[in-house]
Design an enzyme around this catalytic site. Structure first.
Site, PDB file in Angstrom:
ATOM      1  N   GLY A   1     -13.666 -16.377  -3.105  1.00  0.00           N
ATOM      2  CA  GLY A   1     -13.361 -16.627  -4.365  1.00  0.00           C
ATOM      3  C   GLY A   1     -13.674 -17.937  -4.637  1.00  0.00           C
ATOM      4  O   GLY A   1     -14.368 -18.453  -5.672  1.00  0.00           O
TER       5      GLY A   1
ATOM      6  N   HIS B   1     -13.540 -18.775   6.813  1.00  0.00           N
ATOM      7  CA  HIS B   1     -12.290 -18.434   6.806  1.00  0.00           C
ATOM      8  C   HIS B   1     -12.049 -17.502   8.021  1.00  0.00           C
ATOM      9  O   HIS B   1     -13.086 -17.060   8.799  1.00  0.00           O
ATOM     10  CB  HIS B   1     -12.335 -17.337   5.590  1.00  0.00           C
TER      11      HIS B   1
ATOM     12  N   GLY C   1      -4.111 -13.679  -7.598  1.00  0.00           N
ATOM     13  CA  GLY C   1      -4.783 -14.577  -6.505  1.00  0.00           C
ATOM     14  C   GLY C   1      -5.715 -13.837  -6.036  1.00  0.00           C
ATOM     15  O   GLY C   1      -6.541 -14.410  -5.028  1.00  0.00           O
ATOM     16  N   THR C   2      -5.655 -12.490  -5.898  1.00  0.00           N
ATOM     17  CA  THR C   2      -6.745 -11.548  -5.280  1.00  0.00           C
ATOM     18  C   THR C   2      -8.181 -12.097  -5.608  1.00  0.00           C
ATOM     19  O   THR C   2      -8.469 -12.052  -6.903  1.00  0.00           O
ATOM     20  CB  THR C   2      -6.332 -10.062  -5.407  1.00  0.00           C
TER      21      THR C   2
ATOM     22  N   SER D   1      -9.337 -18.263  -8.004  1.00  0.00           N
ATOM     23  CA  SER D   1      -9.813 -18.217  -6.776  1.00  0.00           C
ATOM     24  C   SER D   1      -8.881 -18.901  -5.729  1.00  0.00           C
ATOM     25  O   SER D   1      -9.066 -18.878  -4.705  1.00  0.00           O
ATOM     26  CB  SER D   1     -11.177 -18.510  -6.802  1.00  0.00           C
TER      27      SER D   1
ATOM     28  N   LYS E   1     -10.545 -11.507   6.416  1.00  0.00           N
ATOM     29  CA  LYS E   1     -10.947 -11.820   5.226  1.00  0.00           C
ATOM     30  C   LYS E   1     -11.920 -10.514   4.793  1.00  0.00           C
ATOM     31  O   LYS E   1     -12.870 -10.436   5.307  1.00  0.00           O
ATOM     32  CB  LYS E   1     -11.529 -12.975   4.900  1.00  0.00           C
TER      33      LYS E   1
ATOM     34  N   PHE F   1      -5.079 -21.597  -5.716  1.00  0.00           N
ATOM     35  CA  PHE F   1      -3.996 -21.798  -6.388  1.00  0.00           C
ATOM     36  C   PHE F   1      -3.436 -23.143  -5.974  1.00  0.00           C
ATOM     37  O   PHE F   1      -2.614 -23.907  -6.253  1.00  0.00           O
ATOM     38  CB  PHE F   1      -2.908 -21.233  -6.482  1.00  0.00           C
TER      39      PHE F   1
ATOM     40  N   GLU G   1       0.816  -1.066   0.083  1.00  0.00           N
ATOM     41  CA  GLU G   1      -0.017   0.080   0.064  1.00  0.00           C
ATOM     42  C   GLU G   1       0.657   1.344   0.024  1.00  0.00           C
ATOM     43  O   GLU G   1       0.551   2.316  -0.560  1.00  0.00           O
ATOM     44  CB  GLU G   1      -0.879   0.062   1.438  1.00  0.00           C
TER      45      GLU G   1
HETATM   46  N1  LIG Z   1      -6.195 -17.377  -4.884  1.00  0.00           N
HETATM   47  C1  LIG Z   1      -5.567 -17.837  -3.703  1.00  0.00           C
HETATM   48  O1  LIG Z   1      -5.222 -19.111  -3.764  1.00  0.00           O
HETATM   49  C2  LIG Z   1      -5.737 -17.334  -2.606  1.00  0.00           C
HETATM   50  C3  LIG Z   1      -6.218 -15.990  -2.675  1.00  0.00           C
HETATM   51  N2  LIG Z   1      -6.328 -15.275  -1.460  1.00  0.00           N
HETATM   52  C4  LIG Z   1      -6.686 -13.679  -1.774  1.00  0.00           C
HETATM   53  O2  LIG Z   1      -5.429 -13.064  -1.689  1.00  0.00           O
HETATM   54  C5  LIG Z   1      -5.649 -11.625  -1.168  1.00  0.00           C
HETATM   55  C6  LIG Z   1      -4.612 -11.249  -0.130  1.00  0.00           C
HETATM   56  O3  LIG Z   1      -4.939 -12.119   0.758  1.00  0.00           O
HETATM   57  P1  LIG Z   1      -3.842 -11.829   2.393  1.00  0.00           P
HETATM   58  O4  LIG Z   1      -2.403 -11.998   1.722  1.00  0.00           O
HETATM   59  O5  LIG Z   1      -4.456 -12.796   3.207  1.00  0.00           O
HETATM   60  O6  LIG Z   1      -4.169 -10.577   2.672  1.00  0.00           O
HETATM   61  P2  LIG Z   1      -3.237  -9.279   3.551  1.00  0.00           P
HETATM   62  O7  LIG Z   1      -4.361  -8.377   3.922  1.00  0.00           O
HETATM   63  O8  LIG Z   1      -2.470 -10.163   4.638  1.00  0.00           O
HETATM   64  O9  LIG Z   1      -2.218  -8.423   2.637  1.00  0.00           O
HETATM   65  C7  LIG Z   1      -2.761  -7.593   1.601  1.00  0.00           C
HETATM   66  C8  LIG Z   1      -1.602  -7.018   0.972  1.00  0.00           C
HETATM   67  O10 LIG Z   1      -2.046  -6.107   0.113  1.00  0.00           O
HETATM   68  C9  LIG Z   1      -1.470  -5.032   0.285  1.00  0.00           C
HETATM   69  N3  LIG Z   1      -2.256  -3.940  -0.337  1.00  0.00           N
HETATM   70  C10 LIG Z   1      -3.143  -3.160  -0.024  1.00  0.00           C
HETATM   71  N4  LIG Z   1      -3.320  -2.020  -0.950  1.00  0.00           N
HETATM   72  C11 LIG Z   1      -2.436  -2.205  -1.892  1.00  0.00           C
HETATM   73  C12 LIG Z   1      -2.105  -1.716  -3.206  1.00  0.00           C
HETATM   74  N5  LIG Z   1      -2.918  -0.438  -3.345  1.00  0.00           N
HETATM   75  N6  LIG Z   1      -1.422  -2.173  -4.001  1.00  0.00           N
HETATM   76  C13 LIG Z   1      -0.428  -3.120  -3.609  1.00  0.00           C
HETATM   77  N7  LIG Z   1      -0.633  -3.929  -2.424  1.00  0.00           N
HETATM   78  C14 LIG Z   1      -1.881  -3.354  -1.518  1.00  0.00           C
HETATM   79  C15 LIG Z   1      -1.441  -4.794   1.762  1.00  0.00           C
HETATM   80  O11 LIG Z   1      -0.367  -3.788   2.072  1.00  0.00           O
HETATM   81  P3  LIG Z   1      -0.175  -3.011   3.510  1.00  0.00           P
HETATM   82  O12 LIG Z   1       0.402  -4.430   4.338  1.00  0.00           O
HETATM   83  O13 LIG Z   1       0.800  -1.829   3.238  1.00  0.00           O
HETATM   84  O14 LIG Z   1      -1.631  -2.640   4.091  1.00  0.00           O
HETATM   85  C16 LIG Z   1      -0.913  -6.157   1.879  1.00  0.00           C
HETATM   86  O15 LIG Z   1       0.648  -6.162   2.052  1.00  0.00           O
HETATM   87  C17 LIG Z   1      -7.093 -11.669  -1.000  1.00  0.00           C
HETATM   88  O16 LIG Z   1      -8.067 -11.361  -1.813  1.00  0.00           O
HETATM   89  C18 LIG Z   1      -7.460 -13.102  -0.434  1.00  0.00           C
HETATM   90  O17 LIG Z   1      -8.862 -13.426  -0.606  1.00  0.00           O
HETATM   91  C19 LIG Z   1      -5.578 -15.508  -0.411  1.00  0.00           C
HETATM   92  C20 LIG Z   1      -4.975 -16.747  -0.085  1.00  0.00           C
HETATM   93  C21 LIG Z   1      -5.217 -17.834  -1.333  1.00  0.00           C
HETATM   94  O1  LIG Z   2      -8.602 -14.612   1.902  1.00  0.00           O
HETATM   95  C1  LIG Z   2      -8.201 -15.990   2.267  1.00  0.00           C
HETATM   96  O2  LIG Z   2      -7.436 -16.416   3.159  1.00  0.00           O
HETATM   97  C2  LIG Z   2      -8.565 -16.736   1.172  1.00  0.00           C
HETATM   98  N1  LIG Z   2      -9.086 -16.447   0.036  1.00  0.00           N
HETATM   99  C3  LIG Z   2      -9.377 -17.238  -1.189  1.00  0.00           C
HETATM  100  C4  LIG Z   2     -10.889 -17.331  -1.208  1.00  0.00           C
HETATM  101  O3  LIG Z   2     -11.209 -16.187  -1.352  1.00  0.00           O
HETATM  102  O4  LIG Z   2     -11.326 -18.173  -1.854  1.00  0.00           O
HETATM  103  C5  LIG Z   2      -8.662 -18.637  -1.280  1.00  0.00           C
HETATM  104  C6  LIG Z   2      -8.626 -19.219   0.137  1.00  0.00           C
HETATM  105  O5  LIG Z   2      -9.710 -19.722   0.506  1.00  0.00           O
HETATM  106  C7  LIG Z   2      -8.116 -18.137   1.225  1.00  0.00           C
END
Ligand SMILES: NC(=O)C1=CN([C@@H]2O[C@H](COP(=O)(O)OP(=O)(O)OC[C@H]3O[C@@H](n4cnc5c(N)ncnc54)[C@H](OP(=O)(O)O)[C@@H]3O)[C@@H](O)[C@H]2O)C=CC1
Ligand SMILES: O=C(O)C1=N[C@H](C(=O)O)C[C@H](O)C1
Length: 247
Positions: free
Chosen positions: A145, A135, A75-76, A101, A139, A103, A32
């Site tokens: 997703g 979750h 992955g977001t 959604s 979250k 990986f 961020e």
């Molecule tokens: N597809 C998959 O397999 C999975 C998907 N997810 C998804 O991944 C996403 C992240 O999860 P998670 O790591 O747990 O979340 P976190 O909240 O732990 O991390 C989010 C990160 O995004 C950063 N961020 C916020 N705004 C911005 C920006 N404008 N540009 C770049 N980075 C930014 C935050 O920065 P700061 O620390 O500075 O606020 C932080 O480092 C979620 O949408 C979740 O649903 C999660 C697990 C598995």
């Molecule tokens: O936010 C999470 O933590 C996760 N997000 C993904 C989702 O929205 O499905 C994948 C995983 O379940 C973890």
């Protein structure tokens, strides 16, 4: 590969560990704080970006990567209402985006069998179906997703259910779904990494199909493997295309 990490929270930090373990280098870490000043020129030269950030940031990050010509793995979750617009932009720009959604290998097998199960039960209308996801309390999006992908697999193989509806337990009045609506029930409990269940219930029995993640490691390793798969490809892909469970 030279990898840009877009988002350095819970997932970004584990992805870094797996990327280094698999012999890759981290080109840049973005969160961020440094995101507002980032330009396309800053990221040119990287082989791939991996985005695990927040929904609005993921959309901006995909645009930036398309502008810079850097492939991106996303992955977001929580931005899928914009999926068609993103796909069009990606194809027009001759860019490279892979989103998913979930990986983890386990969940991708689950997605596959979920479709088979829905198809097998399609003629047996005595079974009603529901999806549940659990979750952690941090979250941002609901339903998950992963739950949406599971719901889509059921809807594609049902002639009863037409759309999904979501209820977050404890947050709002309980939704009583109409017969044609597929309920996704979301639970937010402490630090749960991610649990998904499909329930088929009839008067005489219940079938439960469940995936429980013990940690985030499976998601993180899968994201790095997806980045390796995307290297050198153009187009708009989803993670399920990496796997072929019918082979
Ligand atoms: N597809 C998959 O397999 C999975 C998907 N997810 C998804 O991944 C996403 C992240 O999860 P998670 O790591 O747990 O979340 P976190 O909240 O732990 O991390 C989010 C990160 O995004 C950063 N961020 C916020 N705004 C911005 C920006 N404008 N540009 C770049 N980075 C930014 C935050 O920065 P700061 O620390 O500075 O606020 C932080 O480092 C979620 O949408 C979740 O649903 C999660 C697990 C598995
Ligand atoms: O936010 C999470 O933590 C996760 N997000 C993904 C989702 O929205 O499905 C994948 C995983 O379940 C973890």
């Amino acid at each position: 590969m030279n990898i840009i990490l877009l988002g350095y929270g819970k997932m970004g930090q584990i992805i870094e560990r797996y990327a280094l373990k698999r012999g890759h280098q981290i080109f840049l870490v973005v969160d961020e704080h440094n995101r507002p000043s980032l330009t396309a020129d800053d990221i040119k030269g990287a082989d791939v970006a991996i985005d695990f950030s927040v929904p609005f940031a993921a959309l901006d990050n995909m645009n930036l990567c398309l502008e810079a010509g850097v492939p991106i793995v996303v992955g977001t979750t929580g931005w899928y209402d914009q999926l068609e617009e993103v796909k069009t932009k990606c194809l027009e720009a001759d860019g490279s985006i892979l989103y998913g959604s979930n990986f983890s290998i386990g969940v991708n097998v689950f997605f596959h069998i979920n479709r088979m199960l829905a198809k097998a039960l399609q003629p047996y209308k005595q079974y009603d179906v529901q999806v549940e996801e659990i979750h952690h309390i941090h979250k941002l999006d609901a339903p998950s997703g992963t739950a949406i992908t599971i719901a889509e697999g059921i809807l594609d193989n049902s002639d009863v259910k037409t759309n999904w509806v979501n209820t977050v337990i404890g947050d709002q009045d309980e939704i009583i779904p109409k017969p044609q609506e597929l309920l996704i029930e979301s639970h937010r409990i402490e630090e749960v990494p991610g649990t998904h269940t499909v329930l088929y219930s009839s008067e005489v029995d219940q079938i439960e199909f469940k995936h429980t993640a013990h940690s985030r490691d499976g998601f993180a390793l899968g994201a790095v493997v997806a980045a390796e798969w995307l290297n050198g490809k153009k187009g708009f892909y989803q993670v399920t295309e990496i796997f072929d469970f019918n082979k």
